[in-house]
Scaffold this active site. Structure first.
Site, PDB file in Angstrom:
ATOM      1  N   LYS A 125      45.267  33.388  45.122  1.00  0.00           N
ATOM      2  CA  LYS A 125      44.789  34.637  45.720  1.00  0.00           C
ATOM      3  C   LYS A 125      45.336  34.783  47.153  1.00  0.00           C
ATOM      4  CE  LYS A 125      42.765  35.166  41.833  1.00  0.00           C
ATOM      5  NZ  LYS A 125      41.443  34.777  41.401  1.00  0.00           N
TER       6      LYS A 125
HETATM    7  C1  LIG Z   1      40.419  34.567  40.283  1.00  0.00           C
HETATM    8  C2  LIG Z   1      39.564  35.553  39.603  1.00  0.00           C
HETATM    9  C3  LIG Z   1      38.177  35.368  39.400  1.00  0.00           C
HETATM   10  C4  LIG Z   1      37.470  34.063  39.605  1.00  0.00           C
HETATM   11  O1  LIG Z   1      37.610  33.487  40.805  1.00  0.00           O
HETATM   12  P1  LIG Z   1      37.481  31.885  40.963  1.00  0.00           P
HETATM   13  O2  LIG Z   1      37.436  31.742  42.449  1.00  0.00           O
HETATM   14  O3  LIG Z   1      38.702  31.277  40.353  1.00  0.00           O
HETATM   15  O4  LIG Z   1      36.223  31.440  40.301  1.00  0.00           O
HETATM   16  C5  LIG Z   1      37.441  36.410  38.882  1.00  0.00           C
HETATM   17  N1  LIG Z   1      38.014  37.577  38.551  1.00  0.00           N
HETATM   18  C6  LIG Z   1      39.332  37.778  38.689  1.00  0.00           C
HETATM   19  C7  LIG Z   1      39.893  39.103  38.308  1.00  0.00           C
HETATM   20  C8  LIG Z   1      40.155  36.775  39.203  1.00  0.00           C
HETATM   21  O5  LIG Z   1      41.474  36.992  39.323  1.00  0.00           O
END
Ligand SMILES: *Cc1c(COP(=O)(O)O)cnc(C)c1O
Length: 399
Positions: free
Chosen positions: A197
């Protein structure tokens, strides 16, 4: 372009080294800030968490922010705070990571998958409206690839039907909707700090909200359902006393992680700018290829460019997505696919979800390929991807 021999057929790959689709950018300043916490009195539940929360609140323009151990834990907290319980329906998109819907299941609720807009790949507000029942309790729009969903329409529908809006903004830290930063607009917004991210804490997540009541519920949910707040205690036996008032979880982030987040957030402006520039370069260089459709951007939003997705025009190609995916991988380009529609997963099938409920998302799934995109890439990396895409698409074109 000549039809040079594909790596998958034994030709030389476009790149000598594999380019991943996404990864973190960590510098000396990040490392120093983690080391400082390790040498301090608190490695968890200390001042770095509050600082990180305050920094995210300031950046997004939200009143409150609550950090969690992951984005998924944060979504779980948001569903709890929204009051989602047994039998409640929550509308979301199938074109997302499973966590966007799993959080509803954690609370005993039922995800209702609504199809996407074929241009933006975000939830289609018209279909959201059509799928509301007396059991609907919330809507979880996902800002897919970093392009904000149509929030005005979704929030209006929510107001008319007394629903909570929880934005899954895992892709959208720093994105703007009508010149407003994502995170301050609806009831609650979730961010993820997974390494692919925009900024990372290793694992980590955050909920932003403007509502004090939700903020307090989120804090308590994150710590076992425990409170020490005088006003909320039913009894008070002394200075040590606390109460566990509902079944919460240990979903806390550590100060070690929060210190990394604080340091990473200082660079968010340049991270987003870089992603934007790389995406623009893709768009410029790939625009003339008729066999692919490039990401469509609405004029009233500003994407944070988490993902750059190509849609294959399969009718103009002699191979399917699988062959093209494999061919690009062999060129050492770390392409990916986002996403397998959530209800395709065997667990969802076991709950009774059947294929066919969201035909647009399902056909997109057959056509999508995600290209590498992260702030640590440079011009040269993009040009390698462009070369590989041209090489592979030219080979499989039916023209
Ligand atoms: C990465 C992601 C999540 C979950 O986040 P984590 O920090 O990995 O638990 C939820 N929704 C979307 C669309 C994502 O890309």
């Amino acid at each position: 372009m000549s039809k040079s021999k594909l790596a998958i057929h034994g030709g030389a790959p476009v790149r000598a080294h594999y380019l991943p689709y996404g990864k973190q950018v960590i510098d000396e300043m990040d490392i120093q800030s983690v080391v400082e916490v390790l040498q301090s009195d608190f490695i968890t539940s200390g001042p770095a968490i509050e600082q990180f929360e305050a920094d995210i609140a300031r950046f997004t323009g939200a009143k409150y922010a609550v950090a969690f151990s992951s984005g998924t834990a944060a979504l779980h907290g948001a569903c709890h705070a929204a009051g989602i319980g047994e039998g409640d329906e929550v509308i979301t998109t199938p074109m997302t990571f499973a966590a966007s819907a799993n959080c509803v299941l954690y609370q005993g609720g039922k995800p209702v998958f609504v199809d996407i807009d074929p241009l933006t790949y975000n939830l289609d507000p018209k279909l959201v409206k059509e799928n509301i029942t007396e059991k609907t309790k919330a809507i979880i729009p996902v800002h897919f690839t970093g392009q904000p969903a149509q929030l005005d329409e979704i929030i209006t529908i929510a107001r008319e039907n007394n629903l909570v809006v929880i934005e899954d903004a895992a892709h959208a830290l720093g994105a703007k909707y009508k010149n407003k930063r994502i995170g301050s607009i609806s009831d609650m917004t979730m961010f993820s700090f997974h390494p692919v991210k925009h900024i990372t804490t290793g694992e980590g997540g955050m909920i932003t909200t403007n509502k004090e009541e939700l903020y307090k519920k989120l804090l308590q949910f994150r710590t076992h359902g425990i409170t020490r707040e005088q006003k909320l205690l039913r009894e008070n036996h002394g200075p040590w006393y606390y109460e566990m008032q509902f079944l919460g979880f240990n979903y806390r982030i550590t100060d070690i992680q929060a210190s990394l987040g604080i340091s990473q957030l200082k660079k968010i402006g340049s991270f987003i700018e870089k992603r934007k520039q790389l995406a623009e370069l893709y768009t410029k260089e790939l625009g003339s290829i008729e066999e692919i459709i490039l990401p469509h951007q609405l004029s009233d939003v500003d994407s944070s460019w988490h993902l750059y997705i190509l849609k294959l025009q399969l009718s103009q190609l002699t191979a399917g997505r699988k062959e093209i995916f494999q061919a690009l991988q062999k060129e050492n380009i770390g392409v990916n696919v986002h996403y397998i529609p959530v209800y395709f997963h065997p667990y969802y099938e076991s709950l009774g979800f059947q294929k066919g409920i969201c035909p647009i998302a399902e056909s997109c799934y057959k056509e999508f390929i995600t290209l590498p995109l992260y702030a640590g890439m440079d011009h040269r990396d993009v040009m390698d991807v462009v070369e590989a895409v041209k090489k592979v698409i030219t080979y499989y074109s039916n023209k």
